[in-house]
Structure formats: structure tokens, C-alpha cells
Enzyme design. Structure first.
Site, PDB file in Angstrom:
ATOM      1  N   ARG A 151       0.842  -1.194   0.000  1.00  0.00           N
ATOM      2  CA  ARG A 151       0.000   0.000   0.000  1.00  0.00           C
ATOM      3  C   ARG A 151       0.879   1.246   0.000  1.00  0.00           C
ATOM      4  NH1 ARG A 151      -1.830  -3.672   3.837  1.00  0.00           N
ATOM      5  NH2 ARG A 151      -3.918  -4.543   3.436  1.00  0.00           N
ATOM      6  N   LYS A 202      -1.885  -3.296   7.916  1.00  0.00           N
ATOM      7  CA  LYS A 202      -3.031  -2.986   8.756  1.00  0.00           C
ATOM      8  C   LYS A 202      -3.004  -3.856  10.007  1.00  0.00           C
ATOM      9  CE  LYS A 202      -6.190  -1.324   5.159  1.00  0.00           C
ATOM     10  NZ  LYS A 202      -7.502  -1.502   4.524  1.00  0.00           N
ATOM     11  N   HIS A 216      -3.155   3.420  -5.682  1.00  0.00           N
ATOM     12  CA  HIS A 216      -3.531   2.018  -5.497  1.00  0.00           C
ATOM     13  C   HIS A 216      -3.530   1.241  -6.811  1.00  0.00           C
ATOM     14  CE1 HIS A 216      -4.328   0.378  -1.628  1.00  0.00           C
ATOM     15  NE2 HIS A 216      -5.409  -0.287  -1.981  1.00  0.00           N
ATOM     16  N   ARG A 274      -0.850  -1.306  -7.137  1.00  0.00           N
ATOM     17  CA  ARG A 274      -1.124  -2.461  -6.256  1.00  0.00           C
ATOM     18  C   ARG A 274      -2.090  -3.416  -6.942  1.00  0.00           C
ATOM     19  NH1 ARG A 274      -1.317  -4.255  -0.817  1.00  0.00           N
ATOM     20  NH2 ARG A 274      -3.370  -4.822  -0.010  1.00  0.00           N
ATOM     21  N   HIS A 327      -3.681  -9.283   2.875  1.00  0.00           N
ATOM     22  CA  HIS A 327      -5.120  -9.385   3.096  1.00  0.00           C
ATOM     23  C   HIS A 327      -5.395 -10.403   4.200  1.00  0.00           C
ATOM     24  CE1 HIS A 327      -6.205  -7.940  -1.244  1.00  0.00           C
ATOM     25  NE2 HIS A 327      -6.003  -6.943  -0.414  1.00  0.00           N
ATOM     26  N   TYR A 352      -9.495 -10.051  -7.586  1.00  0.00           N
ATOM     27  CA  TYR A 352      -8.565  -9.997  -8.708  1.00  0.00           C
ATOM     28  C   TYR A 352      -8.757 -11.156  -9.680  1.00  0.00           C
ATOM     29  CZ  TYR A 352      -6.394  -6.385  -5.937  1.00  0.00           C
ATOM     30  OH  TYR A 352      -6.182  -5.235  -5.213  1.00  0.00           O
TER      31      TYR A 352
END
Length: 295
Positions: free
Chosen positions: A146, A170, A241, A244, A267, A276
Site C-alpha cells: 500500500r 493494517k 492504489h 497495487r 489481506h 482480482y
């Protein structure tokens, strides 16, 4: 209610380890919600009800807010009430059983391999800022991290000899991502010939620096990528983004397994990565339609 919001944000920061950007988003949502409660004559949080939550979401909808915004606000409100019940500030959670607005999943915008190459070849490498920009773009596409993770990298997070980058994602989850040879070469070139001319003192540990010798910001990188997209004559709407998304899609198109891509993207849930696979199927159908004689 401001003190309750402060306690809530402190809880999210300490117990959940959320990023600064996520914390700011929660705080904005809760300040807006409690302001609405004040307008409705609610002076204490325990006086708020399910009707107030529904009314607030209706106000947001009437203002033309997107479904994704409504869904995020609902998630913030629910987390706030769960925290208040957990800390025994209120007895009942009025958000229980309220449905979250369904978000229509949009396929992420992805660049073609040719567009990515044009973008990555755009920065001039004959001056420090150009070297930095080239290294940032190459690193972003090579790893799929990110933008917030990119700008927060320290020099110590990149091991060029071993060929990997360490980043904090995250929820303060650390992950290790391999680096390709081109990215390794460009970051090494930047460290040798670019960064020393940008740094203003010995105390700055950030990998990528602005003209003041400080850590480059997300907003600063946003301007950089928009400028080079225009220079590369890329007409598609591009965001930080986008690289990415392109990283993940190009890996899957070339045979990478979904679990590996999930790990590299950081993720928590593989269902997030599965978007994706929809992108690759859509792209394959487009290619088929354009190239097959009897399509």
C-alpha cells in the site's frame, strides 16, 4: 460525548493497533454521528436508539453519500457501541441486528503491462528526485504494498542483498515481501546517488525523502504518480492504489496462486484477494473478444 470518542480511539489504537489513517476515519465518522445526535436533542450516548442510527444513515443517503460511505459509517457506529458495552458505559447496543448497506463490488482499475512499463520508465534518473520517483514506482509495482506502507518504509526495512522488503500493514501486522531484480537495482541506485543529496541531516531514517529531507507523504506521492501518468500518456484514471491492483492482477494472470498473492498483499481474508480473479477473467474475455476471428 467527545471524551467517549477519545476513549474509543485510544482503545482502537492500543488494543487493535489500527493505523493513523484508519483511526482518523473512525474519529471523523463518530464526530459527525454524535453531532447529529446533539442536533436531535440527545445529550448522553445512552439516550441514543436504533431510530437515531437509522435516521443518521438516511440523512447521509439524502446528502448523496455513496453506499460505501454509508457502510463504513455503519461499521464505525457499530464498533463504537460495542466498545461502550464492553466497557460497561452503556447496557444495550442499539446497533444490534441493523443491516449494513450492501456495497456493490467494483472491479479495481488495472493497467496493462505496457502501460505499467511506460509509467515506470517516465521518471528521469539524472537527478535525485527522479531517482527517488523511479525507485518508489518500481518498488510499489514489485511488491504490491500500500502507498501508506511505501512512504512509511525506513532504510532498515529494505534488505537489498537478501532481496526483500519488510513492511508494517493494517493492524500492525508485519510481512516480508520479495523484491525483483529491477526494483533492487533502482533502490540501490537511489540509496547511492539520490537519497544522500536529499537528506538534510543524519537523523532521518525514512527511505524516501522529499525536497526538505523529510519523509515523503502520501499526498506527495499522489502528485508524483499523477504527473508521470500524464507524461506516459496513460488515459485511464490512475491512483496510487492502481499499481497495487496491477501487481496482483499481473501475478495471477501469469500463474501465481491466490494464497501467495494474499500473503504479499497482506489481506486478512482471501475473499478480498479473490476480486482480482474476477478482474483476470474479465480481461481474458476482453482479449478473446478482440482477437478471436469468430468471437
Amino acid at each position: 460525548m467527545d471524551s467517549l470518542i477519545d476513549l474509543f480511539i485510544h482503545f482502537l489504537a492500543v488494543e487493535k493497533g489500527l493505523s493513523r489513517n484508519t483511526l482518523e476515519s473512525y474519529q471523523r465518522d463518530m464526530v459527525a454521528y454524535t453531532s447529529y445526535l446533539h442536533e436531535q436533542g440527545v445529550t448522553r450516548i445512552e439516550e441514543s436508539t436504533r431510530t437515531h442510527i437509522i435516521g443518521y444513515l438516511l440523512v447521509l443517503r439524502e446528502k448523496g453519500r455513496a453506499t460505501a460511505t454509508l457502510s463504513r459509517n455503519m461499521a464505525s457506529i457499530r464498533a463504537f457501541y460495542q466498545f461502550l458495552v464492553r466497557d460497561k458505559i452503556i447496557d444495550k447496543d442499539p446497533s444490534i441486528h441493523l443491516e449494513t448497506p450492501k456495497i456493490e463490488k467494483r472491479l479495481p482499475k488495472v493497467l496493462s503491462v505496457d502501460e505499467v512499463e511506460r509509467l515506470l520508465d517516465s521518471p528521469p534518473v539524472n537527478h535525485p528526485a527522479g531517482l527517488r520517483d523511479k525507485a518508489m514506482l518500481e518498488l510499489l509495482y514489485a511488491t504490491g504494498i500500500r502507498v501508506s506502507e511505501l512512504v512509511n518504509l525506513d532504510k532498515a526495512d529494505v534488505n537489498l542483498d537478501m532481496g526483500f522488503v519488510k513492511c508494517m500493514g493494517k493492524g500492525s501486522k508485519e510481512r516480508i515481501i520479495p523484491l525483483g531484480s529491477v526494483a533492487i537495482q533502482m533502490v540501490r541506485h537511489y540509496l547511492q546517488a539520490g537519497r544522500p543529496k536529499l537528506v538534510k541531516g543524519t537523523g532521518e531514517s525514512a527511505l524516501f525523502l522529499n525536497h526538505l529531507g523529510k519523509q515523503i507523504t502520501r499526498q506527495g506521492f499522489w502528485k508524483i504518480i499523477k504527473r508521470y501518468a500524464a507524461k506516459a500518456n496513460i488515459r485511464a484514471e490512475i491512483t496510487p492504489h492502481t499499481l497495487r491492483h496491477s501487481f496482483a492482477t499481473h501475478l495471477l494472470e501469469n500463474g501465481a496462486d491466490l494464497r501467495s498473492v494474499q500473503e504479499m498483499l497482506g489481506h486478512a481474508d482471501i475473499s478480498t484477494t479473490q476480486i482480482y480473479t474476477h478482474v483476470t477473467r474479465t480481461r481474458i474475455k476482453d482479449i478473446y473478444a478482440k482477437t478471436h476471428p469468430r468471437a
